[in-house]
Motif scaffolding. Structure first.
Motif, PDB file in Angstrom:
ATOM      1  N   ILE A 227     -72.284 -15.509 -72.639  1.00 40.51           N
ATOM      2  CA  ILE A 227     -72.046 -14.860 -73.933  1.00 40.51           C
ATOM      3  C   ILE A 227     -71.703 -15.868 -75.013  1.00 40.51           C
ATOM      4  O   ILE A 227     -72.157 -15.756 -76.163  1.00 40.51           O
ATOM      5  CB  ILE A 227     -70.927 -13.802 -73.804  1.00 40.51           C
ATOM      6  N   GLN A 252     -73.760  -9.322 -75.971  1.00 37.27           N
ATOM      7  CA  GLN A 252     -74.267 -10.368 -75.087  1.00 37.27           C
ATOM      8  C   GLN A 252     -74.170 -11.759 -75.697  1.00 37.27           C
ATOM      9  O   GLN A 252     -74.371 -12.762 -74.993  1.00 37.27           O
ATOM     10  CB  GLN A 252     -75.724 -10.075 -74.713  1.00 37.27           C
ATOM     11  N   THR A 253     -73.880 -11.841 -76.999  1.00 32.56           N
ATOM     12  CA  THR A 253     -73.804 -13.148 -77.652  1.00 32.56           C
ATOM     13  C   THR A 253     -72.667 -13.158 -78.667  1.00 32.56           C
ATOM     14  O   THR A 253     -72.578 -12.260 -79.512  1.00 32.56           O
ATOM     15  CB  THR A 253     -75.111 -13.497 -78.383  1.00 32.56           C
TER      16      THR A 253
END
Length: 541
Positions: A227, A252-253
């Motif tokens: 992440i 997710q990031t």
């Protein structure tokens, strides 16, 4: 200040959970924290300590302190589900528990904070949900009641369920006291500079990542490498990143420290939470949810401000649509940007680039707790003390005691003043300086107290503006010192720049020279403030 009336104090919230965060990130033994007998979301043991009245993640801040519907709203509303536990915000004694006009059923607790009576008032409960009676002694974080919708709520019924909280200082609710903004008081340091937060292991009705993160024995997992990275981030920012990763598994990031013309990312005080499919309905809803979550839990997460979908939102309540920067990413349409107060490096070392941090001058504080902890209790009027403490956290260069001494020099803490040169308010701002843009692109005087109006006549707005301006001056002069253009003591030169203009410092290569005004006005001005700051500080010799 004469002639060029300028002062700056930017918003930076107080240290609520710093020690806990340092333990969390650095892995210090649990026994380093003080024990607590409270059962609420953020119980603390030191005298003068305070906590939020509801557990993190269980409430949304709605109507704040200030004018509402043509009359003064004396408190802060915490919208929550009926039956959500309510906790005592500090140690104290219950002085009222019964019916009250408009409140349905209320509870009033008197606290001894630094020798001063302060009352906390809790409203709209039902009698059956109140767990304390008059004369009871309660501890910080102790469950005292549950959220209801009794009395006058909008809308009526369960949909209007909320806690109305008031804070009264200078004698309390029944001693001729004064109602102040509860959020300012709740986010302020306790009267002891060493006050630390030690949340209990039972965060309340709804557990959340925020509450879990506060438990030294239940630390959040490190940010997964898939992440993002925690490298270069300050402790408050690490906590935000970890909390979002746990609370919102769709993310997710998360981008962290990077080079940037603005100071937030390089200093480690900001992360960008990337939203999957941001142009879709689900993507926008997710971003809205994260933005609201960060604002609702700003006090515990030590958030300074966020930006989402081109809209800047400060934790003080200020919000504005930003100019079009030409792309979805630049306009924050695909990510939620969050800037924290910082909290320092995880190993406890000071932030490397004080000059870089100071350039934000209140757009996002620099993460120093020095200003918050160095103001001696009672050095300034009690209702101004939380604002000076917040101002002292804006940047490493400007302490709370220095701002307080400067405020005393400017106005003697008297409200409503206008000088012969047109300087106005507690901080004696000239209208042109108050409206001038700081390095973060906002005016020096902002709506710090969240009443919907930025004004030099409002205590918080004036003092926050004072620190914002002082920190901008300090950053400029520190840069000139590093470039060899100016020499001398940074604090002395910053005060001189405030009085005579920073241009005079640059032209003179140090303390301003070349005009009689600098000797008969600027030099005594600086000397007086430095002399007054020492006894106001817990650390200056």
């Amino acid at each position: 200040m004469t002639g060029t009336a300028r002062i700056g104090v930017a918003v930076a919230s107080v240290v609520v959970l710093l020690l806990t965060l340092l333990l969390l990130v650095a892995g210090v033994d649990d026994n380093a924290c003080a024990s607590t007998t409270g059962s609420g979301p953020s119980a603390r043991t030191a005298s003068g300590a305070r906590t939020m009245p509801l557990a993190a993640g269980t409430f949304t801040l709605t109507s704040g302190f200030g004018m509402r519907w043509g009359e003064q709203h004396q408190g802060q509303d915490f919208a929550a589900q009926p039956k959500t536990p309510i906790y005592a915000v500090a140690d104290g004694v219950v002085v009222r528990a019964g019916t009250a006009s408009g409140f349905g059923f209320w509870v009033v607790i008197d606290h001894n904070i630094g020798g001063e009576v302060v009352s906390s008032v809790y409203g709209h409960m039902f009698a059956a949900d109140v767990a304390v009676g008059e004369g009871d002694t309660v501890g910080i974080g102790q469950r005292i009641a549950a959220v209801g919708y009794n009395g006058q709520t909008v809308p009526a019924g369960p949909d209007g369920a909320h806690l109305h909280l008031e804070i009264w200082t200078r004698g309390g609710r029944f001693g001729g006291g004064t109602a102040i903004d509860p959020m300012t008081w709740l986010q302020a340091s306790g009267t002891s500079p060493n006050t630390t937060a030690t949340p209990s292991t039972t965060p309340g009705q709804h557990e959340s990542a925020v509450a879990d993160a506060g438990n030294v024995g239940a630390e959040l997992p490190a940010l997964p490498a898939s992440i993002g990275t925690e490298a270069g981030l300050q402790v408050d920012t690490i906590r935000v990143a970890r909390t979002i990763a746990v609370e919102f598994p769709q993310i997710q990031t998360i981008y962290g420290q990077r080079e940037d013309p603005l100071p937030d990312h390089p200093s480690g005080r900001a992360v960008d939470i990337m939203i999957p499919n941001p142009t879709s309905g689900n993507g926008k809803a997710l971003g809205d949810q994260i933005a609201d979550y960060l604002i609702a839990n700003a006090a515990l997460l030590r958030v300074d401000y966020i930006i989402w979908r081109q809209t800047y939102r400060a934790t003080t309540g200020e919000s504005n649509l930003m100019e079009d920067r030409g792309s979805d990413t630049a306009n924050h349409m695909d990510h939620v940007h969050v800037t924290t107060l910082g909290g320092g490096d995880p190993d406890g070392a000071p932030v490397e680039s004080a000059a870089t941090n100071a350039t934000s001058a209140g757009g996002a504080g620099c993460g120093s707790s020095a200003g918050e902890s160095d103001l001696s209790p009672g050095a300034v009027p009690a209702d101004l003390e939380p604002w000076y403490r917040q101002g002292g956290a804006v940047c490493l260069q400007i302490s709370a005691s220095l701002l307080a001494a400067q405020g005393k020099q400017e106005s003697g803490f008297r409200r409503g003043l206008t000088s012969s040169s047109g300087a106005q308010g507690l901080a004696q701002f000239l209208p042109g300086i108050a409206a001038a843009l700081a390095s973060d692109g906002r005016p020096y005087v902002i709506d710090a107290d969240g009443n919907g109006n930025a004004s030099v006549w409002d205590d918080g707005d004036a003092i926050i503006g004072q620190a914002r301006y002082m920190c901008d001056i300090a950053a400029k002069i520190e840069g000139w010192i590093a470039e060899g253009k100016v020499s001398g003591d940074l604090t002395t030169l910053t005060l001189a720049g405030y009085n005579a203009g920073e241009g005079a410092v640059l032209r003179s290569g140090g303390f301003p020279t070349g005009s009689p005004d600098y000797e008969i006005q600027t030099r005594p001005y600086v000397a007086n403030i430095l002399a007054m700051a020492a006894p106001m500080s817990t650390s200056m010799s």
